[in-house]
Design a protein around this motif. Sequence first.
Motif, short mmCIF file in Angstrom:
data_model
loop_
_atom_site.label_atom_id
_atom_site.label_comp_id
_atom_site.label_asym_id
_atom_site.label_seq_id
_atom_site.Cartn_x
_atom_site.Cartn_y
_atom_site.Cartn_z
N GLN A 20 0.87 -1.13 0.07
CA GLN A 20 0.03 0.10 -0.06
C GLN A 20 1.03 1.28 0.06
O GLN A 20 0.54 2.35 -0.63
CB GLN A 20 -0.95 0.13 1.27
CG GLN A 20 -1.88 1.20 1.40
CD GLN A 20 -3.07 1.13 0.87
OE1 GLN A 20 -3.52 -0.06 0.23
NE2 GLN A 20 -3.88 2.11 0.55
N VAL A 24 1.04 4.26 -2.74
CA VAL A 24 0.77 5.70 -2.58
C VAL A 24 1.82 6.27 -3.30
O VAL A 24 1.74 7.27 -3.85
CB VAL A 24 0.61 5.78 -0.92
CG1 VAL A 24 0.92 7.13 -0.90
CG2 VAL A 24 -0.63 5.35 -0.56
N LYS A 27 1.73 6.25 -7.13
CA LYS A 27 0.50 7.16 -7.49
C LYS A 27 0.89 8.70 -7.37
O LYS A 27 0.70 9.48 -8.29
CB LYS A 27 -0.83 6.99 -6.53
CG LYS A 27 -1.90 7.70 -6.93
CD LYS A 27 -3.26 7.36 -6.16
CE LYS A 27 -3.09 7.59 -4.69
NZ LYS A 27 -3.80 8.82 -4.29
N TYR A 69 -1.90 -1.96 -5.05
CA TYR A 69 -3.11 -1.71 -4.31
C TYR A 69 -3.99 -3.02 -4.42
O TYR A 69 -4.72 -3.29 -3.28
CB TYR A 69 -4.03 -0.58 -4.98
CG TYR A 69 -3.56 0.80 -4.66
CD1 TYR A 69 -3.39 1.08 -3.40
CD2 TYR A 69 -3.27 1.99 -5.58
CE1 TYR A 69 -2.91 2.44 -2.90
CE2 TYR A 69 -2.97 3.12 -5.15
CZ TYR A 69 -2.78 3.44 -3.76
OH TYR A 69 -2.36 4.49 -3.68
N SER A 93 -8.08 4.07 -1.88
CA SER A 93 -7.18 4.31 -2.58
C SER A 93 -6.97 3.81 -4.08
O SER A 93 -6.57 4.40 -5.01
CB SER A 93 -5.74 3.90 -1.84
OG SER A 93 -5.64 4.76 -0.94
N GLU A 96 -9.45 5.94 -6.20
CA GLU A 96 -9.11 6.94 -6.37
C GLU A 96 -7.78 6.94 -7.57
O GLU A 96 -7.83 7.72 -8.59
CB GLU A 96 -8.12 7.49 -5.19
CG GLU A 96 -7.61 9.08 -5.46
CD GLU A 96 -7.14 9.47 -4.09
OE1 GLU A 96 -7.55 10.38 -3.69
OE2 GLU A 96 -6.03 8.81 -3.49
#
Length: 125
Positions: A20, A24, A27, A69, A93, A96
């Motif tokens: 995760q 992040v 991303k 993810y 997440s 998104e």
Amino acid sequence: MAVQGTAGKVTTLSAATAAQNLAVFLKNYADWLRLTLMDESSHQSSSQKGPQPQISELNQTIQEARHLYEAALHVRSSILPPHHPEVVASKFSLAELLDAPTAIASAAAAAGANDVDVLDKQRAN
């Protein structure tokens, strides 16, 4: 849900947390690439070479983040209850990130590129 690549090796909660966190980062890196692509396209003359390498890197980065993810969500959903904050965070997440094709399409349109349907084709699977 079939988890692909290295993300398929995520099997514990601690590995899911690491996946995760990496997703992040990826991303955010993809957001930076998108903004850079849009900025360069506004300063680039029509005679210069197109942004295909940057769009390809952007798509690859987003795909890698997506796989991470999905791996984190898969592990967390198998171990934790559905309304656990970590499960909800992974779902949010991922959602998104999947909203990003709109941003990619706008960046590519500004840069004059045509081939940005990679995410949509893979999402259909």
